[in-house]
Enzyme design. Structure first.
Site, PDB file in Angstrom:
ATOM      1  N   LYS A 126       0.844  -1.203   0.000  1.00 38.57           N
ATOM      2  CA  LYS A 126       0.000   0.000   0.000  1.00 38.57           C
ATOM      3  C   LYS A 126       0.878   1.251   0.000  1.00 38.57           C
ATOM      4  O   LYS A 126       1.878   1.327   0.717  1.00 38.57           O
ATOM      5  CB  LYS A 126      -0.912  -0.012   1.232  1.00 38.57           C
ATOM      6  CG  LYS A 126      -1.944   1.107   1.253  1.00 38.57           C
ATOM      7  CD  LYS A 126      -2.885   0.981   2.450  1.00 38.57           C
ATOM      8  CE  LYS A 126      -3.966   2.059   2.449  1.00 38.57           C
ATOM      9  NZ  LYS A 126      -4.878   1.945   3.616  1.00 38.57           N
ATOM     10  N   SER A 142      -9.847   1.834   2.584  1.00 36.79           N
ATOM     11  CA  SER A 142      -8.966   2.595   1.741  1.00 36.79           C
ATOM     12  C   SER A 142      -7.899   1.757   1.032  1.00 36.79           C
ATOM     13  O   SER A 142      -7.299   2.231   0.067  1.00 36.79           O
ATOM     14  CB  SER A 142      -8.266   3.686   2.571  1.00 36.79           C
ATOM     15  OG  SER A 142      -7.471   3.102   3.583  1.00 36.79           O
ATOM     16  N   SER A 167     -10.088  -0.460   6.949  1.00 34.56           N
ATOM     17  CA  SER A 167      -9.523  -0.408   5.590  1.00 34.56           C
ATOM     18  C   SER A 167      -8.738  -1.631   5.144  1.00 34.56           C
ATOM     19  O   SER A 167      -8.287  -1.676   4.006  1.00 34.56           O
ATOM     20  CB  SER A 167      -8.632   0.812   5.445  1.00 34.56           C
ATOM     21  OG  SER A 167      -9.435   1.951   5.267  1.00 34.56           O
TER      22      SER A 167
HETATM   23  N1  GLN Z   1     -13.495   4.147   5.952  1.00 38.83           N
HETATM   24  C1  GLN Z   1     -12.851   4.662   7.123  1.00 38.83           C
HETATM   25  C2  GLN Z   1     -12.468   6.107   6.934  1.00 38.83           C
HETATM   26  O1  GLN Z   1     -12.774   6.626   5.931  1.00 38.83           O
HETATM   27  C3  GLN Z   1     -11.688   3.804   7.494  1.00 38.83           C
HETATM   28  C4  GLN Z   1     -10.449   4.139   6.766  1.00 38.83           C
HETATM   29  C5  GLN Z   1      -9.284   3.346   7.217  1.00 38.83           C
HETATM   30  O2  GLN Z   1      -9.419   2.336   7.902  1.00 38.83           O
HETATM   31  N2  GLN Z   1      -8.111   3.801   6.841  1.00 38.83           N
HETATM   32  O3  GLN Z   1     -11.866   6.716   7.760  1.00 38.83           O
END
Ligand code: GLN
Length: 493
Positions: A80, A155, A179
């Site tokens: 990532k 994400s 995410s």
């Molecule tokens: N969807 C969540 C957010 O937008 C989680 C994102 C994440 O885990 N990085 O913050």
């Protein structure tokens, strides 16, 4: 498509170690696969063919010299783009870091390289890991291999898409509020969020420091566990790293496969289901619980009444911490600089740079977070949210008195069409309903595929107490062995 890209990481490592195939052949097969499908999947922001082949050659040379190889040596991995990699561009999905090349490796990058795991490149993501679909990437969305018109989750959607499209058998994601788990669920693969502090955060570009955790993706529970063991464990460079060995997750995955779950108490969380969840997701989840029961587990229902406040608490804490963390992108230290014409004052250069470099969701969160932390509102918002966090941890403690693991759907929805939710922040945020409690409590949780709804994958979330990550893997492996494996479709030509 070469047969080599269909293999699990465990199979690849076995063949490389025995000399049946070389790490270079395996790496080349995956680079070819990326060349074949990534124009449509867009999992990668940067492919490092030369670096990957050099790393593979080093593994082959080590084998030829008779030196011992680690359990994942020669296995390709997709990283990532929020994890820093020395000499390789790292953008966190943001325009503000376009062109930035880190001068050092994150601890997990170093551990991956030392293990002989081959980094193929950097994967697409929602900008600074804020989102559930990769649509917040400054570089365009990734596409779900099950249906290219749908999101691969977020994400870490580039990482999940890469593994589901057979571009890499393993990937690294980060999970702040879901995410890793949600992208794993909607692409039909396995993903694990480790116990907070179980995997070093040194060299992750920070979003919300009290929540961020890096973790592994794989197509099997055992592959995921093996990668967890490579990246996990104490790191003195991270002040929140837990000074304890990695839980025995690979042994747990091996022990779980094919064994029953007699004597195990599985708690179904009443508060994570019902209204607002897709019927097909709930049906697949019910089938999964029936499978766990058939395996001999005792099923109990548990109630976690404060989980309903996880979403509002998270959407105060995460933006608050991000508003502070993202202050470092000031046009001076890294990446983009706009308006530096000798006439504009420094403050104007900073503000022009941040205006041009950050996307809409990042700006929204910086504003919400700055507001919630301001002196008049701190107690009412941030302080209150931290209290809710304590209540959620207490719910977990009470539930784990009654059950050894807790289960829920990983996400209330299957993969939705690209474009469907991006204009409506609330519709995006409710993707996190099931994953946020474990994030706020710092406890581990695994997502494992549990069937299809409308021909799209559904994930089962398995949660355990802090430092009992091995329990997630044991139950996940027993479940995986008891159900029909999903057959991930070929990416349409
Ligand atoms: N969807 C969540 C957010 O937008 C989680 C994102 C994440 O885990 N990085 O913050």
């Amino acid at each position: 498509m070469s047969d080599l890209v269909r293999l699990t990481a465990t199979e690849i490592a076995g063949k490389v170690t025995s000399g049946e195939v070389s790490a270079v052949e395996v790496t080349q097969a995956h680079l070819d696969r990326i060349g074949e499908v990534d124009g449509r999947v867009h999992a990668f922001l940067h492919v490092d063919a030369d670096g990957a082949l050099a790393a593979a050659r080093a593994v082959d040379a080590k084998r030829a010299a008779g030196q011992p190889l680690g359990p994942l040596a020669g296995v390709p991995l997709a990283m990532k783009d929020v994890v820093v990699t020395e000499g390789l561009p790292t953008t966190a999905g943001s325009k503000i870091l376009q062109g930035w090349v880190p001068p050092f490796d994150a601890t997990i990058t170093r551990r991956i390289k030392d293990a002989g795991v081959v980094i193929l490149g950097k994967t697409n993501m929602d900008e600074f890991a804020m989102g559930s679909s990769t649509e917040n990437s400054a570089y365009g969305p990734s596409h779900n291999p099950w249906d290219l018109d749908r999101i691969p989750g977020g994400s870490s959607g580039g990482s999940s898409a890469a593994v589901a499209a057979f571009e890499a058998p393993l990937a690294i994601g980060t999970d702040t509020g879901g995410s890793i788990r949600q992208p794993a669920a909607v692409t039909g693969i396995v993903g694990h969020k480790p116990t907070y502090g179980g995997v070093s955060r040194y060299g992750l570009i920070a979003f919300s420091s009290s929540l961020d955790q890096a973790g592994p993706f794989g197509r099997t529970v055992l592959d995921t566990a093996l990668l967890h063991e490579v990246i996990g464990g104490y790191d003195p460079a991270d002040s929140t790293s837990i000074p304890q060995p990695v839980p025995p997750v690979a042994a747990a995955a091996r022990a779980g496969a094919g064994s029953d779950l007699a004597g195990l108490r599985v708690g179904v969380v009443r508060d994570l289901g019902g209204e607002g969840y897709q019927a097909g997701v709930l049906a697949a989840f019910d089938d999964a619980v029936a499978t766990l029961r058939k395996l001999g587990a005792e099923i109990v229902e548990v109630s976690c009444p404060h989980f309903q406040y996880a979403l509002p608490a998270y959407y105060l804490i995460a933006p608050s911490e991000c508003s502070s963390n993202l202050a470092r992108f000031d046009s001076v230290r890294y990446g983009l600089r706009v308006g530096d014409d000798g006439v504009n004052a420094l403050e104007d250069v900073m503000s022009l740079t941040r205006e041009a470099g950050f996307g809409a969701e990042v700006k929204r969160r910086i504003m919400i977070g700055s507001y919630a932390l301001s002196s008049g509102y701190y107690d009412a918002y941030y302080g209150q949210a931290q209290k809710v966090r304590t209540l959620i941890s207490r719910d977990f403690a009470a539930a784990f008195d009654q059950a050894d693991v807790l289960v829920s759907p990983t996400s209330p929805f299957v993969a939705f069409p690209i474009g469907e939710r991006i204009a409506d922040p609330m519709a995006m945020y409710i993707n996190d309903l099931c994953t946020l409690p474990a994030s706020l409590a710092g406890t581990p949780a695994l997502s494992v595929p549990c069937g299809l709804s409308e021909n799209l994958p559904v994930g089962l979330q398995i949660m355990a107490p802090a430092l009992a990550d091995d329990r997630c893997y044991r139950v996940g492996a027993a479940f995986e062995a008891a159900v029909e494996p999903l057959s991930i479709p070929e990416v349409a030509k």
